[in-house]
Design an enzyme around this catalytic site. Sequence first.
Site, PDB file in Angstrom:
ATOM      1  N   GLU A 165       0.798  -1.236   0.000  1.00  0.00           N
ATOM      2  CA  GLU A 165       0.000   0.000   0.000  1.00  0.00           C
ATOM      3  C   GLU A 165       0.828   1.282   0.000  1.00  0.00           C
ATOM      4  OE1 GLU A 165      -2.789  -0.446   3.233  1.00  0.00           O
ATOM      5  OE2 GLU A 165      -3.497  -2.359   2.492  1.00  0.00           O
ATOM      6  N   ASN A 208       2.022  -5.242  -3.083  1.00  0.00           N
ATOM      7  CA  ASN A 208       0.615  -5.551  -2.790  1.00  0.00           C
ATOM      8  C   ASN A 208      -0.167  -4.267  -2.523  1.00  0.00           C
ATOM      9  OD1 ASN A 208      -1.403  -7.640  -2.109  1.00  0.00           O
ATOM     10  ND2 ASN A 208      -1.238  -6.888   0.004  1.00  0.00           N
ATOM     11  N   HIS A 244     -10.645  -6.217  -2.171  1.00  0.00           N
ATOM     12  CA  HIS A 244     -11.697  -6.027  -1.156  1.00  0.00           C
ATOM     13  C   HIS A 244     -12.855  -5.313  -1.861  1.00  0.00           C
ATOM     14  CE1 HIS A 244      -9.150  -7.215   2.173  1.00  0.00           C
ATOM     15  NE2 HIS A 244      -8.216  -6.373   1.786  1.00  0.00           N
ATOM     16  N   GLU A 273      -6.235 -10.771  -0.984  1.00  0.00           N
ATOM     17  CA  GLU A 273      -7.057 -10.514   0.219  1.00  0.00           C
ATOM     18  C   GLU A 273      -8.530 -10.486  -0.145  1.00  0.00           C
ATOM     19  OE1 GLU A 273      -5.659  -7.035   2.367  1.00  0.00           O
ATOM     20  OE2 GLU A 273      -3.567  -7.538   1.984  1.00  0.00           O
ATOM     21  N   ASP A 275     -12.286 -10.460  -0.543  1.00  0.00           N
ATOM     22  CA  ASP A 275     -13.570 -10.570   0.148  1.00  0.00           C
ATOM     23  C   ASP A 275     -14.569  -9.694  -0.593  1.00  0.00           C
ATOM     24  OD1 ASP A 275     -12.693  -8.064   1.140  1.00  0.00           O
ATOM     25  OD2 ASP A 275     -12.401  -8.810   3.180  1.00  0.00           O
TER      26      ASP A 275
HETATM   27  O1  G2I Z   1      -7.761  -3.714   6.347  1.00  0.00           O
HETATM   28  C1  G2I Z   1      -7.859  -4.882   5.627  1.00  0.00           C
HETATM   29  C2  G2I Z   1      -6.533  -5.320   5.061  1.00  0.00           C
HETATM   30  C3  G2I Z   1      -6.054  -4.311   4.008  1.00  0.00           C
HETATM   31  N1  G2I Z   1      -4.811  -4.746   3.418  1.00  0.00           N
HETATM   32  C4  G2I Z   1      -3.734  -5.064   4.316  1.00  0.00           C
HETATM   33  C5  G2I Z   1      -4.199  -6.037   5.410  1.00  0.00           C
HETATM   34  O2  G2I Z   1      -3.163  -6.266   6.332  1.00  0.00           O
HETATM   35  C6  G2I Z   1      -5.424  -5.511   6.113  1.00  0.00           C
HETATM   36  O3  G2I Z   1      -5.772  -6.473   7.114  1.00  0.00           O
HETATM   37  C7  G2I Z   1      -6.364  -5.978   8.279  1.00  0.00           C
HETATM   38  C8  G2I Z   1      -6.681  -7.128   9.201  1.00  0.00           C
HETATM   39  O4  G2I Z   1      -7.609  -7.966   8.573  1.00  0.00           O
HETATM   40  C9  G2I Z   1      -7.275  -6.597  10.494  1.00  0.00           C
HETATM   41  O5  G2I Z   1      -7.392  -7.653  11.433  1.00  0.00           O
HETATM   42  O6  G2I Z   1      -5.498  -5.092   8.884  1.00  0.00           O
HETATM   43  C10 G2I Z   1      -6.105  -4.462  10.019  1.00  0.00           C
HETATM   44  C11 G2I Z   1      -5.194  -3.384  10.572  1.00  0.00           C
HETATM   45  O7  G2I Z   1      -4.800  -2.502   9.586  1.00  0.00           O
HETATM   46  C12 G2I Z   1      -6.389  -5.509  11.074  1.00  0.00           C
HETATM   47  O8  G2I Z   1      -7.064  -4.931  12.140  1.00  0.00           O
HETATM   48  C13 G2I Z   1      -6.396  -4.953  13.358  1.00  0.00           C
HETATM   49  C14 G2I Z   1      -7.133  -4.040  14.304  1.00  0.00           C
HETATM   50  O9  G2I Z   1      -7.108  -2.718  13.752  1.00  0.00           O
HETATM   51  C15 G2I Z   1      -6.454  -4.017  15.630  1.00  0.00           C
HETATM   52  O10 G2I Z   1      -7.195  -3.249  16.521  1.00  0.00           O
HETATM   53  C16 G2I Z   1      -6.298  -5.439  16.153  1.00  0.00           C
HETATM   54  O11 G2I Z   1      -5.547  -5.449  17.333  1.00  0.00           O
HETATM   55  O12 G2I Z   1      -6.360  -6.256  13.905  1.00  0.00           O
HETATM   56  C17 G2I Z   1      -5.598  -6.303  15.089  1.00  0.00           C
HETATM   57  C18 G2I Z   1      -5.459  -7.759  15.528  1.00  0.00           C
HETATM   58  O13 G2I Z   1      -6.716  -8.351  15.705  1.00  0.00           O
END
Ligand code: G2I
Length: 454
Positions: A165, A208, A244, A273, A275
Amino acid sequence: MISRSLPVRPLRAALSAAATALLTLTALAALPQTPAHAADTLGAAAAEKGRYFGAAVAASHLGEAQYAATLNTEFNSVTPENEMKWDAVERTRDSFTFGAADQIVNHALGRGMKVRGHTLVWHSQLPGWVAGLGATELRSAMNHHITQVMTHYKGKIHSWDVVNEAFQDGGSGARRSSPFQDKLGDGFIEEAFRTARAADPDAKLCYNDYNTDGVNAKSNAVYAMVRDFKARGVPIDCVGFQSHFNSASPVPSDYRANLQRFADLGVEVQITELDIEGSGTAQATNYGNVVRACLAVTRCTGITVWGIPDKYSWRASGTPLLFDDNYNKKPAYHAVLSALGGSTDPGGPGNPGATCTATYTTAEDWGSGYNGKVTITAGSSPISAWSVNVTMTPPQKVVAVWNGAAGWDTSGNVMTVRSTHNGTLQPGTSTTFGFTAQRNGTSTPPQLSACTAS
Ligand code: G2I
């Protein structure tokens, strides 16, 4: 109320006619080698197409039996959803903690699954100490981070998201402001890829991003960077398209063409990724289209969905995944499996006496639409699963299905409905599923065919 009874030609009769024709044909020409049974899991079906089918996985869910069972059965690649990010593995400078990521990697490799690495250099989930460094220190911290993490997993990761990103949304095609961009300039991306190649020469190195899935200013900017890297010998092997999607950001109509133009630069493309928010047939159709787009591009080597059941999605309220909260396969699952060339047809050698018949009635009718009810009745043997084809006359459209899992053929007119919780029937007993259709000006009733049972 319309009530019609449609005896369905038993599958065995159809099969035996087909078998006779096949024998005749085999005598005339050598047939291509095909597996005896179509693959019936996402990973196996993708593998038959030379692709992987993966899921983002959270270490904290691996102890949940249904989560692990679904992962182990359906997928052949995993991406740690958060566990390999900078704030997870190097929260404090030069102090590396790989416990949660190792748990996922060991789970996967121990079961023959591949692992995608996500992600080395990203502006988000970045500890505060990194952002506080001056340029010289930041460069050295970035290279050290890449080297330490990739060395720890050397030989275990098939593809790494080296940089994630780095481009802005919107029309400018500019780089996104981040500690790396702001202090090191455009060259940080190239430097990260060179450092990554040295750390693990066997891993595929990917850039990515999101909102790069169709042809637009952002994807054009990424395209120009990749073309430049290839021209100058900067080591890049793949581009990840996060994919997404929701109603505000639907699957672009030029999705396949966009994947193809990147592939034509000589890199792999991977759907990293995936969905798609929604439900029912609309969601299923979108999923099927994404899978078909990947399969149409030779260098599209695999697809990862961003989670397993809806309840654990980062967009849980949009129910964007292939399994519902109870791990039931959604219509989207069947659409993906079918697009991959797999089959959940319950017919098979395990229960050769299994047969069923299906009858149709219109349960409610309000003119512009109606609710159809299909009754499935087992033959003289007990059955544990059934499936029926329902052919709709366009422009009639099915907008909901219950007590059955629906998938659609490529014409969009034939819906295959499979049993969900209601597959087990004693001889002669029945169950039903229902659906809502909009007439859109056509009154032809649905036609049933091919009730198959196992
Ligand atoms: O945002 C969706 C994805 C976009 N592309 C990069 C990916 O790395 C990103 O994944 C998401 C995860 O699916 C989430 O799970 O990235 C988020 C953070 O940017 C993740 O969220 C985080 C929460 O913000 C935190 O509060 C939490 O502690 O997940 C953490 C672990 O559960």
